[in-house]
Design an enzyme around this catalytic site. Structure first.
Site, PDB file in Angstrom:
ATOM      1  N   SER A 149       0.870  -1.181   0.000  1.00  0.00           N
ATOM      2  CA  SER A 149       0.000   0.000   0.000  1.00  0.00           C
ATOM      3  C   SER A 149       0.897   1.218   0.000  1.00  0.00           C
ATOM      4  O   SER A 149       2.075   1.141   0.388  1.00  0.00           O
ATOM      5  CB  SER A 149      -0.853  -0.005   1.274  1.00  0.00           C
ATOM      6  OG  SER A 149      -1.501   1.231   1.452  1.00  0.00           O
ATOM      7  N   TYR A 163      -2.405  -0.753  10.404  1.00  0.00           N
ATOM      8  CA  TYR A 163      -2.459  -1.082   8.966  1.00  0.00           C
ATOM      9  C   TYR A 163      -1.151  -0.652   8.311  1.00  0.00           C
ATOM     10  O   TYR A 163      -0.508  -1.426   7.602  1.00  0.00           O
ATOM     11  CB  TYR A 163      -3.657  -0.391   8.303  1.00  0.00           C
ATOM     12  CG  TYR A 163      -3.784  -0.702   6.835  1.00  0.00           C
ATOM     13  CD1 TYR A 163      -4.265  -1.939   6.408  1.00  0.00           C
ATOM     14  CD2 TYR A 163      -3.404   0.227   5.856  1.00  0.00           C
ATOM     15  CE1 TYR A 163      -4.366  -2.243   5.049  1.00  0.00           C
ATOM     16  CE2 TYR A 163      -3.504  -0.059   4.507  1.00  0.00           C
ATOM     17  CZ  TYR A 163      -3.991  -1.295   4.105  1.00  0.00           C
ATOM     18  OH  TYR A 163      -4.089  -1.594   2.758  1.00  0.00           O
TER      19      TYR A 163
HETATM   20  N1  LIG Z   1      -8.607  -0.932  -1.527  1.00  0.00           N
HETATM   21  C1  LIG Z   1      -7.600  -0.096  -1.312  1.00  0.00           C
HETATM   22  O1  LIG Z   1      -7.748   1.136  -1.328  1.00  0.00           O
HETATM   23  C2  LIG Z   1      -6.218  -0.656  -1.069  1.00  0.00           C
HETATM   24  C3  LIG Z   1      -5.148   0.250  -1.111  1.00  0.00           C
HETATM   25  C4  LIG Z   1      -3.865  -0.228  -0.880  1.00  0.00           C
HETATM   26  C5  LIG Z   1      -3.664  -1.564  -0.640  1.00  0.00           C
HETATM   27  N2  LIG Z   1      -4.725  -2.430  -0.605  1.00  0.00           N
HETATM   28  C6  LIG Z   1      -4.442  -3.837  -0.338  1.00  0.00           C
HETATM   29  O2  LIG Z   1      -4.950  -4.614  -1.401  1.00  0.00           O
HETATM   30  C7  LIG Z   1      -5.169  -5.948  -0.956  1.00  0.00           C
HETATM   31  C8  LIG Z   1      -6.523  -6.415  -1.462  1.00  0.00           C
HETATM   32  O3  LIG Z   1      -7.533  -5.643  -0.837  1.00  0.00           O
HETATM   33  P1  LIG Z   1      -8.826  -5.133  -1.621  1.00  0.00           P
HETATM   34  O4  LIG Z   1      -8.802  -3.653  -1.588  1.00  0.00           O
HETATM   35  O5  LIG Z   1      -8.955  -5.842  -2.902  1.00  0.00           O
HETATM   36  O6  LIG Z   1      -9.957  -5.539  -0.564  1.00  0.00           O
HETATM   37  P2  LIG Z   1     -11.041  -6.695  -0.548  1.00  0.00           P
HETATM   38  O7  LIG Z   1     -11.911  -6.606  -1.750  1.00  0.00           O
HETATM   39  O8  LIG Z   1     -11.663  -6.598   0.794  1.00  0.00           O
HETATM   40  O9  LIG Z   1     -10.189  -8.036  -0.677  1.00  0.00           O
HETATM   41  C9  LIG Z   1      -9.513  -8.616   0.398  1.00  0.00           C
HETATM   42  C10 LIG Z   1      -9.235 -10.063   0.042  1.00  0.00           C
HETATM   43  O10 LIG Z   1      -8.458 -10.646   1.073  1.00  0.00           O
HETATM   44  C11 LIG Z   1      -9.019 -11.906   1.381  1.00  0.00           C
HETATM   45  N3  LIG Z   1      -8.717 -12.284   2.757  1.00  0.00           N
HETATM   46  C12 LIG Z   1      -8.874 -11.548   3.876  1.00  0.00           C
HETATM   47  N4  LIG Z   1      -8.517 -12.275   4.957  1.00  0.00           N
HETATM   48  C13 LIG Z   1      -8.130 -13.497   4.497  1.00  0.00           C
HETATM   49  C14 LIG Z   1      -7.667 -14.682   5.123  1.00  0.00           C
HETATM   50  N5  LIG Z   1      -7.500 -14.760   6.453  1.00  0.00           N
HETATM   51  N6  LIG Z   1      -7.376 -15.754   4.336  1.00  0.00           N
HETATM   52  C15 LIG Z   1      -7.535 -15.690   3.000  1.00  0.00           C
HETATM   53  N7  LIG Z   1      -7.954 -14.580   2.348  1.00  0.00           N
HETATM   54  C16 LIG Z   1      -8.259 -13.503   3.099  1.00  0.00           C
HETATM   55  C17 LIG Z   1     -10.522 -11.730   1.157  1.00  0.00           C
HETATM   56  O11 LIG Z   1     -11.130 -12.989   0.893  1.00  0.00           O
HETATM   57  P3  LIG Z   1     -12.072 -13.825   1.885  1.00  0.00           P
HETATM   58  O12 LIG Z   1     -12.799 -12.835   2.736  1.00  0.00           O
HETATM   59  O13 LIG Z   1     -12.960 -14.583   0.944  1.00  0.00           O
HETATM   60  O14 LIG Z   1     -11.150 -14.709   2.633  1.00  0.00           O
HETATM   61  C18 LIG Z   1     -10.505 -10.888  -0.111  1.00  0.00           C
HETATM   62  O15 LIG Z   1     -10.397 -11.717  -1.237  1.00  0.00           O
HETATM   63  C19 LIG Z   1      -5.018  -5.917   0.561  1.00  0.00           C
HETATM   64  O16 LIG Z   1      -3.754  -6.423   0.915  1.00  0.00           O
HETATM   65  C20 LIG Z   1      -5.099  -4.428   0.880  1.00  0.00           C
HETATM   66  O17 LIG Z   1      -4.414  -4.115   2.067  1.00  0.00           O
HETATM   67  C21 LIG Z   1      -5.996  -1.994  -0.827  1.00  0.00           C
END
Ligand SMILES: NC(=O)c1ccc[n+]([C@@H]2O[C@H](COP(=O)([O-])OP(=O)(O)OC[C@H]3O[C@@H](n4cnc5c(N)ncnc54)[C@H](OP(=O)(O)O)[C@@H]3O)[C@@H](O)[C@H]2O)c1
Length: 253
Positions: A149, A163
């Protein structure tokens, strides 16, 4: 039509939604066979069906919690057996809870450490022997990309406390791995998004970045991050992209 990742296998954690789901589709479009990992089996199966209906790489589902060492280790072995090896690992699974420290629950802090750090360590540790083997054989290169991030580069502001700490940790881990694995041709990189419209930013959490009502040019989409990851893993063997930071154009902070 020849695709750049044909005859490779990619594992994408967090493939049930957001950035992970978009990345799985992109890598399959590039020709990779994709192993979809997350806990929500129904969401993974829906995506696998969508990918398998196309003319791209094949998709299969492993419904596992990335913090469960036994399940992750078993999944890696099954994936290598099913697809004939593991060439790429994308650590996409992550959770985010933003709140002032005084209002935070310790359990939320621990959950972020567990998934965002320990989940990445568990998956990377289990995949590493296969990735090293892939770099020695077939494609002669392997890739680890972790979705960090912008909060992994600098603390973006108050309320991002743990975070941000978890994302700094995976950046440091990735840089150390990069140094260790360079000569074994396992490329290691991080992608560092600003605000992306996903479940994480549209849940209505009081202090989290809120992507529900975009104005102007809007926030990033999951596909923007998937494109960046697709670019990273399709460079020629002599070139490694170690870090990509992407903000929405209008995100100043
Ligand atoms: N959205 C943003 O603005 C943003 C910005 C910077 C970085 N990120 C990073 O991008 C990555 C993806 O996030 P996203 O934004 O796409 O959010 P998201 O749609 O909420 O996706 C999160 C994913 O992580 C999985 N997950 C969570 N806990 C888990 C566990 N214990 N075991 C296996 N899978 C798990 C969830 O699947 P299940 O619930 O089905 O397990 C889901 O597929 C994260 O690392 C986040 O920190 C996001």
């Amino acid at each position: 039509m020849t695709r750049p990742l044909q005859q490779t296998t990619a594992i994408i954690t967090g493939a049930s939604s957001g950035i992970g789901a978009a990345t799985a589709q992109t890598l399959a479009d590039l020709g990779a066979n994709v192993a979809l990992l997350a806990r929500r089996a129904d969401r993974l199966t829906e995506l696998a069906d969508q990918i398998n209906a196309g003319e791209t790489g094949r998709a299969r589902v492993w419904a596992v919690d990335v913090t469960d060492e036994g399940a992750v280790t078993a999944a890696m072995s099954e994936i290598a057996e099913a697809f004939g090896g593991i060439d790429l690992l994308v650590n996409g699974a992550g959770v985010g809870t933003w709140a002032p420290a005084r209002e935070s629950r310790l359990s939320d802090w621990r959950a972020m450490v567990e998934v965002n750090i320990n989940g990445v360590l568990t998956c990377t540790h289990a995949a590493l022997p296969y990735l090293v083997r892939a770099a020695e054989g077939g494609r002669k290169i392997a890739d680890i990309v972790t979705v960090s991030s912008i909060a992994g580069r600098r603390v973006p502001g108050p309320n991002s406390n743990v975070y941000s700490a978890t994302k700094h940790a995976v950046n440091a881990f990735s840089e150390a791995l990069r140094r260790e694995l360079a000569e074994q041709h396992v490329r290691v990189g991080v992608v560092e998004p600003g605000i992306v419209t996903t479940e994480m930013t549209t849940s209505g959490d009081k202090y989290a970045p809120d992507a529900r009502n975009p104005s102007g040019l809007g926030f990033l989409q999951a596909g923007d991050i998937a494109d960046a990851i697709g670019y990273m893993v399709t460079r020629p063997r002599h070139a490694t992209i170690n870090e990509i930071l992407i903000r929405p154009t209008e995100q100043a902070a």
